[in-house]
Design an enzyme around this catalytic site. Structure first.
Site, PDB file in Angstrom:
ATOM      1  N   LYS A  71      -1.574   7.131  13.619  1.00 52.58           N
ATOM      2  CA  LYS A  71      -3.341   7.147  13.884  1.00 52.58           C
ATOM      3  C   LYS A  71      -3.937   8.204  14.413  1.00 52.58           C
ATOM      4  CE  LYS A  71      -2.634   2.726  13.221  1.00 52.58           C
ATOM      5  NZ  LYS A  71      -3.389   1.558  12.298  1.00 52.58           N
TER       6      LYS A  71
ATOM      7  N   VAL B 208       0.574  -1.413  -0.177  1.00 52.02           N
ATOM      8  CA  VAL B 208      -0.142  -0.079   0.024  1.00 52.02           C
ATOM      9  C   VAL B 208       0.797   0.996  -0.207  1.00 52.02           C
ATOM     10  CG1 VAL B 208      -1.970  -1.366   0.915  1.00 52.02           C
ATOM     11  CG2 VAL B 208      -0.022  -0.067   2.830  1.00 52.02           C
TER      12      VAL B 208
ATOM     13  N   SER C 189      -6.314   3.093  16.074  1.00 49.55           N
ATOM     14  CA  SER C 189      -6.152   2.933  17.091  1.00 49.55           C
ATOM     15  C   SER C 189      -6.309   3.906  17.825  1.00 49.55           C
ATOM     16  CB  SER C 189      -4.624   2.860  17.677  1.00 49.55           C
ATOM     17  OG  SER C 189      -4.159   2.522  17.869  1.00 49.55           O
TER      18      SER C 189
ATOM     19  N   ALA D 203       1.100   8.962  15.976  1.00 50.11           N
ATOM     20  CA  ALA D 203       0.655  10.266  14.682  1.00 50.11           C
ATOM     21  C   ALA D 203      -0.141  10.131  13.918  1.00 50.11           C
ATOM     22  CB  ALA D 203       2.285  10.810  14.809  1.00 50.11           C
TER      23      ALA D 203
ATOM     24  N   ASN E 273      -7.675  -1.342   6.399  1.00 49.81           N
ATOM     25  CA  ASN E 273      -6.926  -1.755   7.811  1.00 49.81           C
ATOM     26  C   ASN E 273      -5.402  -1.940   7.490  1.00 49.81           C
ATOM     27  OD1 ASN E 273      -6.882  -4.196   9.621  1.00 49.81           O
ATOM     28  ND2 ASN E 273      -5.666  -4.438   8.168  1.00 49.81           N
TER      29      ASN E 273
ATOM     30  N   TYR F 113       3.023   5.914  14.730  1.00 54.16           N
ATOM     31  CA  TYR F 113       2.134   5.196  15.053  1.00 54.16           C
ATOM     32  C   TYR F 113       0.860   6.123  15.217  1.00 54.16           C
ATOM     33  CZ  TYR F 113      -0.966   1.261  15.668  1.00 54.16           C
ATOM     34  OH  TYR F 113      -1.627   0.430  15.718  1.00 54.16           O
TER      35      TYR F 113
ATOM     36  N   ILE G 224      -5.295  -6.114  20.753  1.00 52.55           N
ATOM     37  CA  ILE G 224      -5.929  -7.567  19.911  1.00 52.55           C
ATOM     38  C   ILE G 224      -4.830  -8.176  19.673  1.00 52.55           C
ATOM     39  CG2 ILE G 224      -7.323  -7.691  18.082  1.00 52.55           C
ATOM     40  CD1 ILE G 224      -9.292  -5.567  20.242  1.00 52.55           C
TER      41      ILE G 224
END
Length: 253
Positions: free
Chosen positions: A161, A63, A144, A159, A89, A157, A190
């Protein structure tokens, strides 16, 4: 969801795999996208074995590469004639901090930004002509709880999300005139490949201390929320960021 076509990125494992399987069971035609052709093939075989009437194709896709995203959309349209649902996702988590070595920081920052945020916008842009033609266009971005609460060492991460929630709200406003809803799901802790590197005892202690439900969630529990946001019953729900975290983000310790 019978007859709908859904693209699910990051579909080779974890929440993406669970989402793809659940969508197939609900009657959607699923386009599985991920970097691992071998893992994608396994998920496609799993769908074929457990949902005999399902239709799914696998498209190897990084991606972070714009050309791969264009090829993904082209493959979906060539196979199924259109796109109704887009689930962004795919994501990565890399530890970094503001005090990190310059070269290492820049490399991690750019990688996480490209995959976790920029790719979402690019894929929406490429799929938009087809989403506009759908009678019930849906976009679900996986953010998240790190966008809502945070911890040290996850600067890029957190920033990205938080950025996912921002683009979700902006896209929801921009695309509402076409009847396209855009929502975000914010998973908490999770049981996925991303969290499998942590010791089981440490995760259990964390859940007892931080999560009111005292456990890690399952990928299927996140997938159910994603599915709900794509159903006709959710046609008036847009611009939301919904935690699926066992109450963690509201719990003050």
């Amino acid at each position: 969801m019978a007859g709908s076509t859904a693209i699910v990125t990051g579909a080779a494992s974890g929440m993406g795999r669970a989402t793809a399987i659940l969508f197939a069971r609900a009657g959607a035609r699923v386009v599985l996208a991920d970097r691992s052709a071998e893992q994608l093939a396994a998920v496609r075989e799993e769908i074929a074995a457990t949902v005999p009437d399902a239709s799914a194709i696998a498209v190897t896709c990084d991606v972070s590469r714009p050309d791969d995203l264009s090829a993904l959309v082209d493959a979906a349209v060539a196979e199924y004639g259109g796109i109704d649902i887009l689930v962004n996702n795919a994501g990565v988590s890399r530890r970094n901090s503001v005090a990190q070595d310059d070269a290492e920081f820049e490399q991690v920052w750019q990688e996480v930004l490209d995959i976790n945020l920029t790719a979402h916008v690019r894929l929406v842009r490429r799929a938009l002509p087809h989403l506009r033609e759908s009678a019930h266009g849906r976009v679900v971005n996986i953010a998240s709880t790190e966008a809502l609460v945070s911890q040290a060492g996850l600067l890029s991460y957190s920033a990205t999300k938080a950025g996912v929630i921002g683009i979700t709200r902006s896209l929801a406003i921009e695309l509402a005139e076409f009847g396209i809803t855009v929502n975000a799901v914010c998973p908490g802790p999770i049981e996925t490949g991303m969290t499998s590197k942590y010791p089981a005892e440490g995760k259990a202690n964390y859940a007892r201390r931080r999560v009111p439900m005292r456990r890690y969630g399952r990928p299927e529990e996140v997938a159910q929320m994603t599915l709900n946001l794509c159903l006709p019953a959710s046609s008036y729900v847009t611009g939301t960021a919904i935690p699926v975290d066992g109450g963690m983000s509201m719990f003050h310790v």
